[in-house]
Design an enzyme around this catalytic site. Structure first.
Site, PDB file in Angstrom:
ATOM      1  N   ASP A  99     -15.805  33.398 -53.906  1.00 20.81           N
ATOM      2  CA  ASP A  99     -15.425  32.279 -53.322  1.00 20.81           C
ATOM      3  C   ASP A  99     -14.032  31.822 -53.156  1.00 20.81           C
ATOM      4  O   ASP A  99     -13.755  30.574 -53.215  1.00 20.81           O
ATOM      5  CB  ASP A  99     -16.386  31.226 -54.004  1.00 20.81           C
TER       6      ASP A  99
ATOM      7  N   ASN B  58     -14.773  31.079 -47.096  1.00 19.75           N
ATOM      8  CA  ASN B  58     -15.681  31.911 -47.606  1.00 19.75           C
ATOM      9  C   ASN B  58     -16.964  32.382 -46.829  1.00 19.75           C
ATOM     10  O   ASN B  58     -17.442  31.782 -46.169  1.00 19.75           O
ATOM     11  CB  ASN B  58     -16.281  31.414 -49.165  1.00 19.75           C
TER      12      ASN B  58
ATOM     13  N   GLU C  70     -21.514  26.270 -47.757  1.00 24.70           N
ATOM     14  CA  GLU C  70     -22.551  26.622 -48.873  1.00 24.70           C
ATOM     15  C   GLU C  70     -23.676  26.494 -48.199  1.00 24.70           C
ATOM     16  O   GLU C  70     -24.797  26.274 -48.989  1.00 24.70           O
ATOM     17  CB  GLU C  70     -22.164  25.638 -50.131  1.00 24.70           C
TER      18      GLU C  70
END
Length: 611
Positions: free
Chosen positions: A329, A287, A203
């Protein structure tokens, strides 16, 4: 000889005495310090997943379906930390080892002493500025043991080796820089003379990699990236693509727009497995970055992929991408459990992988070809997996995009299952799977990259799926792709599973119940309310006194429990990457904690107060 005293011994005492003698005999024979040998000793628990295959199955059967109702607390210990406890202890010989969440305190406990005294304690010095860099709580999933050393990862991306007898630091290496968004939460794996570990930070635009270091010195032996040219992904002459869509040079570059691969995610924070016979390490990648799929057109290889690598060189044997161009995700890092499966009359060396995308894959672990793939939770983003191409058959209505809020996507970003590890019993030939029952709304947003700051690019709201419950603990037949039974839970089943030769399966819940169920029927046999929610994985061992013990860490947190562990507000359901929408009310059912609980049939020794 007066034999009357023999009659005063109960059968249980004799069984414990004999088991104790056997424990000493077995412990005496395990001196080669060979992890392949040690993992088969039921008295110990020397890998986070019990063995290299990650079955989390124990041959111990002293605790079984007939007597588990008599399980009692033997001893407890406060870890001194109040964040999410996602790991589990190891037991090597007569010592228990475990690591806490940040600040990552490592404990060694003496199992020969009543209450398991602390042998030593190691508390690293870390910059607290690393805390907000961890996307989803400051968890740690465990230590590894090898050759008289305890190895673990710190949140600030350092790997450390300690002397298992004294706790003295032997070496420390930095795998990354948290100021660039790189952290580590996973448990390392040791294969031969190498300790292998991954990286977190998907992220934050981190480019994922796996690193092997010399277990004796910490020197880096190899590093394999998840994106980029073949020379850096370590795809070479031995690589055999399982499908046509996986053929071609430098797909880790050409399946991306421009240089997006340089901040493309594919981080590597899950559990790793190893087949000593094939000499293959299995790991998977997370991801792609960002979460906005429109910013990175293409398949985005090798994010969302299973890898088989030679642990000596890091060279890839095969790779299979489960979710090309991920738009939800569905971080693919979940563990691969190595089992032999008979599918439609043919035996296969398989790996079984319950992915965040909601499909349970049975994959030929020698080739990477999918043998079977079935939805194990409520799934509507795809209809099926095409076994000829390996590709999902997508539902275009559920593909997310920038500027559009796509609703009612199942499963949610937390997936049908997140990091919580499954267990496999060779007795029942069933997998025991802690799952999530969550759906979501998802809207891609434009985002710019800046090192060390969040690089998400999506607004997500997660919520309970059909039925209103948020989790289910289920039994799964991987050879047919069918569910055998399930136990619905109010909250996600975010902790791991343990199965035993006593045909008992253990798991914990986020509202703090530690449960034992019948491995065949799923009938609840026993439960105990601990101090805080459970997101860790139970384990079992035989103590020096011959008794079988079951241990579990309690302490709610992780992505799903961050609202409690991180004292988050609950006004915005999209906060914490959408977790608040699904778990905003968790604080009504549990509180923060950090405890180790150990159970046995005998319970705690009887104490008599001195007059």
């Amino acid at each position: 000889m007066d034999t009357r005293w023999w009659a005063t011994f109960s059968l249980a005492v004799w069984a414990t005495f004999i088991a104790s003698v056997l424990w000493l005999c077995v412990a005496a024979t395990v001196n080669a310090d060979d992890l392949v040998t040690m993992q088969n000793d039921p008295n110990q628990w020397v890998h986070p997943g019990k063995n290299y295959a990650l079955t989390r199955f124990s041959e111990l059967n002293q605790i079984n379906t007939k007597n588990v109702r008599n399980l009692k607390v033997s001893w407890t210990m406060s870890t001194g930390v109040l964040r999410g406890h996602e790991g589990s202890p190891l037991v090597v010989g007569d010592t228990m080892y475990f690591v806490t969440p940040f600040p990552n305190i490592v404990y060694a406990l003496d199992l020969t002493q009543p209450g398991a005294n602390i042998k030593w304690k190691y508390e690293p010095k870390q910059d607290s500025a690393v805390i907000p860099i961890a996307c989803c709580d400051v968890v740690n999933r465990g230590v590894a043991y090898a050759d008289g050393k305890i190895l673990f990862n710190q949140l600030d991306a350092a790997t450390v080796a300690l002397d298992a007898k004294t706790g003295k630091e032997l070496w420390k290496v930095q795998q990354g820089d948290f100021k660039q968004g790189q952290t580590i939460t996973m448990a390392p794996i040791v294969i031969k003379d190498k300790v292998i570990t991954g990286i977190s930070g998907g992220e934050f635009g981190v480019r994922g990699f796996v690193t092997a270091n010399d277990v004796n010195t910490g020197k880096q032996i190899w590093r394999a990236y998840s994106t980029g040219p073949d020379s850096e992904v370590l795809i070479g002459k031995d690589f055999v693509p399982p499908y046509k869509s996986h053929e071609g040079k430098d797909l880790g570059v050409t399946t991306w727009k421009g240089d997006e691969w340089k901040r493309g995610g594919g981080t590597t924070w899950g559990w790793y497995s190893y087949d000593p016979e094939l000499n293959l390490l299995y790991h998977s990648t997370g991801n792609p970055g960002s979460w906005n799929p429109d910013q990175r057109p293409g398949d985005n290889k090798w994010s969302m992929s299973l890898f088989a690598r030679n642990p000596d060189t890091g060279e890839a044997k095969w790779a299979y991408q489960m979710t090309p161009h991920d738009a939800w995700d569905y971080d693919g890092i979940n563990e691969s459990v190595l089992v032999d499966l008979n599918i439609k009359g043919t035996n296969h060396k398989a790996l079984v992988h319950f992915d965040r995308n909601g499909f349970a894959y049975a994959v030929d672990r020698t080739t990477g070809k999918v043998l079977l793939a079935k939805a194990f939770v409520n799934v509507n983003w795809a209809e099926d997996i095409n076994l000829e191409t390996g590709l999902p058959i997508e539902n275009p209505e559920k593909r997310t995009k920038q500027g559009t809020n796509v609703k009612d996507i199942c499963p949610a970003a937390m997936g049908g299952k997140d990091q919580q590890p499954v267990s496999y019993s060779p007795r029942t030939k069933l997998f025991y799977v802690p799952t999530n029952n969550l759906c979501m709304e998802y809207e891609g947003t434009e985002v710019s990259y800046m090192a060390g700051v969040p690089y998400v690019g999506a607004i997500v709201k997660q919520y309970a799926g059909p039925g209103g419950h948020r989790g289910e603990f289920l039994a799964w037949d991987a050879s047919t792709g069918t569910k055998k039974w399930g136990i619905k839970e109010k909250w996600a089943a975010w902790g791991g599973a343990l199965s035993t030769a006593g045909d008992v399966v253990f798991y914990g819940t986020m509202d703090g119940w530690f449960k034992a169920v019948d491995a065949v029927s799923g009938k609840e046999l026993w439960k105990f309310k601990v101090g805080s929610g459970i997101i860790g994985s139970p384990m079992t061992y035989r103590g020096p006194d011959g008794q079988q013990y079951v241990a579990v860490l309690s302490g709610v947190g992780g992505w799903s429990g961050l609202v409690v562990a991180g004292d988050l507000g609950t006004d915005d359901p999209t906060a914490a990457l959408g977790a608040i929408g699904a778990f905003g009310e968790l604080g009504k059912d549990t509180t923060k904690g950090g405890m180790l609980y150990v159970f046995s049939l005998g319970g705690a020794p009887r104490q008599v107060a001195k007059k």
